[in-house]
Design a protein around this motif. Structure first.
Motif, PDB file in Angstrom:
ATOM      1  N   GLY A 112       0.783  -1.229   0.000  1.00 50.07           N
ATOM      2  CA  GLY A 112       0.000   0.000   0.000  1.00 50.07           C
ATOM      3  C   GLY A 112       0.809   1.268   0.000  1.00 50.07           C
ATOM      4  N   LYS A 113       2.121   1.169  -0.034  1.00 50.47           N
ATOM      5  CA  LYS A 113       2.948   2.380   0.018  1.00 50.47           C
ATOM      6  C   LYS A 113       3.340   2.792  -1.396  1.00 50.47           C
ATOM      7  N   LEU A 114       2.957   4.019  -1.769  1.00 49.07           N
ATOM      8  CA  LEU A 114       3.337   4.615  -3.039  1.00 49.07           C
ATOM      9  C   LEU A 114       4.605   5.426  -2.811  1.00 49.07           C
ATOM     10  N   ILE A 115       5.669   5.095  -3.538  1.00 49.60           N
ATOM     11  CA  ILE A 115       6.970   5.724  -3.348  1.00 49.60           C
ATOM     12  C   ILE A 115       7.326   6.492  -4.612  1.00 49.60           C
ATOM     13  N   LEU A 116       7.594   7.784  -4.458  1.00 54.13           N
ATOM     14  CA  LEU A 116       7.969   8.648  -5.567  1.00 54.13           C
ATOM     15  C   LEU A 116       9.421   9.067  -5.377  1.00 54.13           C
ATOM     16  N   SER A 117      10.297   8.672  -6.278  1.00 48.83           N
ATOM     17  CA  SER A 117      11.686   9.116  -6.276  1.00 48.83           C
ATOM     18  C   SER A 117      11.810  10.180  -7.358  1.00 48.83           C
ATOM     19  N   LEU A 118      11.946  11.455  -6.940  1.00 44.72           N
ATOM     20  CA  LEU A 118      11.761  12.574  -7.852  1.00 44.72           C
ATOM     21  C   LEU A 118      13.012  13.433  -7.974  1.00 44.72           C
ATOM     22  N   THR A 119      13.180  14.021  -9.151  1.00 43.86           N
ATOM     23  CA  THR A 119      14.205  15.040  -9.323  1.00 43.86           C
ATOM     24  C   THR A 119      13.814  16.282  -8.518  1.00 43.86           C
ATOM     25  N   LYS A 120      14.759  17.147  -8.311  1.00 43.49           N
ATOM     26  CA  LYS A 120      14.495  18.351  -7.513  1.00 43.49           C
ATOM     27  C   LYS A 120      13.385  19.197  -8.131  1.00 43.49           C
ATOM     28  N   SER A 133      16.935  12.499  -0.760  1.00 45.83           N
ATOM     29  CA  SER A 133      17.500  11.167  -0.963  1.00 45.83           C
ATOM     30  C   SER A 133      18.809  11.039  -0.197  1.00 45.83           C
ATOM     31  N   LYS A 134      19.074   9.846   0.306  1.00 47.95           N
ATOM     32  CA  LYS A 134      20.295   9.616   1.083  1.00 47.95           C
ATOM     33  C   LYS A 134      21.530   9.461   0.197  1.00 47.95           C
ATOM     34  N   PHE A 135      21.327   9.363  -1.120  1.00 53.18           N
ATOM     35  CA  PHE A 135      22.447   9.018  -1.980  1.00 53.18           C
ATOM     36  C   PHE A 135      22.892  10.120  -2.932  1.00 53.18           C
ATOM     37  N   GLN A 140      19.568  17.129  -4.654  1.00 50.33           N
ATOM     38  CA  GLN A 140      19.150  17.104  -6.054  1.00 50.33           C
ATOM     39  C   GLN A 140      18.077  16.050  -6.327  1.00 50.33           C
ATOM     40  N   ARG A 141      17.743  15.260  -5.299  1.00 49.25           N
ATOM     41  CA  ARG A 141      16.720  14.227  -5.476  1.00 49.25           C
ATOM     42  C   ARG A 141      15.976  14.058  -4.158  1.00 49.25           C
ATOM     43  N   TYR A 142      14.650  13.786  -4.254  1.00 45.14           N
ATOM     44  CA  TYR A 142      13.808  13.666  -3.073  1.00 45.14           C
ATOM     45  C   TYR A 142      12.941  12.409  -3.170  1.00 45.14           C
ATOM     46  N   VAL A 143      12.559  11.913  -2.008  1.00 44.40           N
ATOM     47  CA  VAL A 143      11.701  10.740  -1.927  1.00 44.40           C
ATOM     48  C   VAL A 143      10.427  11.113  -1.184  1.00 44.40           C
ATOM     49  N   ALA A 325      14.726   0.323  -9.440  1.00 45.94           N
ATOM     50  CA  ALA A 325      13.631   0.373  -8.464  1.00 45.94           C
ATOM     51  C   ALA A 325      13.990   1.358  -7.350  1.00 45.94           C
ATOM     52  N   PRO A 326      13.028   2.122  -6.851  1.00 43.08           N
ATOM     53  CA  PRO A 326      13.324   3.076  -5.762  1.00 43.08           C
ATOM     54  C   PRO A 326      13.654   2.415  -4.430  1.00 43.08           C
ATOM     55  N   VAL A 327      13.230   1.153  -4.230  1.00 41.44           N
ATOM     56  CA  VAL A 327      13.497   0.455  -2.974  1.00 41.44           C
ATOM     57  C   VAL A 327      13.939  -0.969  -3.288  1.00 41.44           C
ATOM     58  N   SER A 328      14.600  -1.596  -2.291  1.00 36.28           N
ATOM     59  CA  SER A 328      14.984  -3.000  -2.425  1.00 36.28           C
ATOM     60  C   SER A 328      14.335  -3.790  -1.286  1.00 36.28           C
ATOM     61  N   TRP A 329      15.138  -4.421  -0.415  1.00 40.25           N
ATOM     62  CA  TRP A 329      14.579  -5.201   0.681  1.00 40.25           C
ATOM     63  C   TRP A 329      13.946  -4.304   1.741  1.00 40.25           C
ATOM     64  N   LEU A 330      12.823  -4.735   2.258  1.00 37.39           N
ATOM     65  CA  LEU A 330      12.168  -4.085   3.397  1.00 37.39           C
ATOM     66  C   LEU A 330      11.896  -2.600   3.159  1.00 37.39           C
ATOM     67  N   GLY A 331      11.687  -2.215   1.904  1.00 36.88           N
ATOM     68  CA  GLY A 331      11.385  -0.826   1.593  1.00 36.88           C
ATOM     69  C   GLY A 331      12.546   0.127   1.765  1.00 36.88           C
ATOM     70  N   ARG A 332      13.773  -0.393   1.806  1.00 40.68           N
ATOM     71  CA  ARG A 332      14.939   0.482   1.976  1.00 40.68           C
ATOM     72  C   ARG A 332      15.290   1.158   0.660  1.00 40.68           C
ATOM     73  N   GLU A 333      15.711   2.418   0.754  1.00 40.53           N
ATOM     74  CA  GLU A 333      15.971   3.200  -0.449  1.00 40.53           C
ATOM     75  C   GLU A 333      17.081   2.577  -1.289  1.00 40.53           C
ATOM     76  N   HIS A 334      16.888   2.654  -2.606  1.00 35.21           N
ATOM     77  CA  HIS A 334      17.820   2.052  -3.553  1.00 35.21           C
ATOM     78  C   HIS A 334      18.129   3.053  -4.662  1.00 35.21           C
ATOM     79  N   GLY A 335      19.381   3.095  -5.089  1.00 38.09           N
ATOM     80  CA  GLY A 335      19.797   3.917  -6.220  1.00 38.09           C
ATOM     81  C   GLY A 335      20.579   3.088  -7.212  1.00 38.09           C
TER      82      GLY A 335
END
Length: 379
Positions: A112-120, A133-135, A140-143, A325-335
């Motif tokens: 049910g979680k919608l994740i948007l990985s967006l440019t600035k 974003s942590k990376f 320059q990028r936001y989640v 993909a914006p996330v990998s295991w357990l919904g953790r952020e991915h780049g």
């Protein structure tokens, strides 16, 4: 990398190894599979010539019960009553236009979680609160994360109406997406789209390749050695490299290969016999948007079919995640950065899939490897 960035440390990827047992109450293998939602390829290697029977067993349920969709949809479609019901049923989706480092990428994680990985620029126009974003440096990028199963996500509520307004007026992009919804048993649920979505129903691509006269390594040491004896790590690393060579169908693992060591320094892991012996094997590959529930069902099918083979064998089960993909295991952020890998691989044996008594040292051992890129919180 030092050629291009002489003052920077080379980016480091990670390979995590676990020596574990199917009989453990911690159930590590289930957690590794079911918490990784975005999978695009499964590869099974079996050092046996019985490929046709095994392929039929592994793919029977997929061919009958599982499919996914490709469609062009705006984010506002997720807020309609029909799609809100799909989301409550565990729908998974991922946009496939552009890379995670340079474009807007959106996904639904199946919970049910919608994740948007967006440019600035896109984030500043959107009008919803997110986090940097942590990376990526210099913000320059936001989640942005939206829980579409939250109690407040009801038409007429201020939060719902605010999100709907943003999706209809600020972030109005139509995203090409892959979508799938399955039951906990891995059976597909039908999805209906408006005509404007140009939706296409897709099946998994399944193929089997026979490998003849190859030098198959001996895995006895890995299977029987104690988990506290770290020598198994070296043997697993060599076996993992060998699996990569088999996936490429490299001649370096063929019987009789005489490549000059100046051209290739690779050498095969030891076999069970002193003299090289050629054997047969098979590669089974399944690709598409494969939900974690379906991955788990295929894995369990593999575990069930191995003990039925005449000769005890080992098998490798490798799963690739989508690199963007914006996330990998357990919904953790991915780049992505250089590679974007988020994949895992199991080594299992036909002789140790059942429960054993205390006098038998073989207690359902398996080896799990998780390969994680630099830009991934899982590392």
């Amino acid at each position: 990398m030092s050629t291009f960035f002489p003052c920077a440390e080379p980016p480091k990827a990670h390979l995590f190894m676990s020596h574990y047992s199917f009989n453990s109450p911690k159930d590590l293998h289930s957690r590794a599979i079911l918490t990784h939602p975005f999978n695009h390829k499964i590869q099974v290697f079996l050092p046996t010539a019985h490929s046709e029977a095994i392929e039929a067993t592994l793919t029977e349920a997929l061919l009958r019960d599982v499919h996914y969709y490709h469609a062009h949809i705006p984010l506002s479609l997720f807020l309609t009553s029909t799609f809100m019901q799909y989301i409550r049923n565990g729908m998974v989706s991922l946009s496939i236009q552009g890379g995670i480092d340079t474009h807007d990428v959106v996904c639904l994680d199946g919970k049910g979680k919608l994740i948007l990985s967006l440019t600035k620029d896109s984030y500043e126009q959107l009008g919803l609160i997110g986090t940097p974003s942590k990376f990526y440096p210099n913000r320059q990028r936001y989640v942005v994360e939206v829980d579409l199963r939250a109690p407040s996500m009801i038409p007429g509520k201020p939060g719902f109406e605010r999100i709907k307004w943003c999706f209809e007026n600020t972030l109005t992009t139509t995203f090409p997406m892959l979508l799938v919804s399955v039951t906990p048993e891995g059976v597909s649920l039908p999805l209906k789209f408006p005509d404007s979505a140009r939706a296409t129903k897709l099946s998994f691509n399944i193929q089997s390749t026979r490998l003849d006269s190859i030098l198959i390594p001996d895995t006895t040491t890995i299977r029987t050695i104690g988990r506290n004896d770290l020598r198994w790590r070296k043997s697993v690393a060599e076996l993992y490299e060998w699996i990569g060579m088999s996936a490429m169908q490299s001649e370096r693992i063929s019987l009789g290969d005489r490549v000059d060591s100046f051209l290739c320094v690779y050498s095969n892991p030891p076999q069970t016999t002193a003299e090289p012996v050629g054997s047969s094997g098979c590669l089974i590959e399944i690709s598409g948007l494969i939900p974690s529930q379906s991955v788990f069902q295929i894995f369990e099918s593999l575990r069930s079919v191995l003990p039925e083979l005449v000769d005890p064998v080992w098998a490798n089960f490798t799963v690739w995640g989508f690199q963007d993909a914006p996330v990998s295991w357990l919904g953790r952020e991915h780049g992505h950065l250089l590679s974007g890998e988020n994949m895992y691989s199991f080594f299992i044996w036909s002789s140790n899939l059942q429960l054993h008594d205390k006098e038998d040292p073989d207690t359902g051992i398996y080896v799990l490897l998780e390969s994680v890129a630099t830009y991934d919180e899982h590392s």
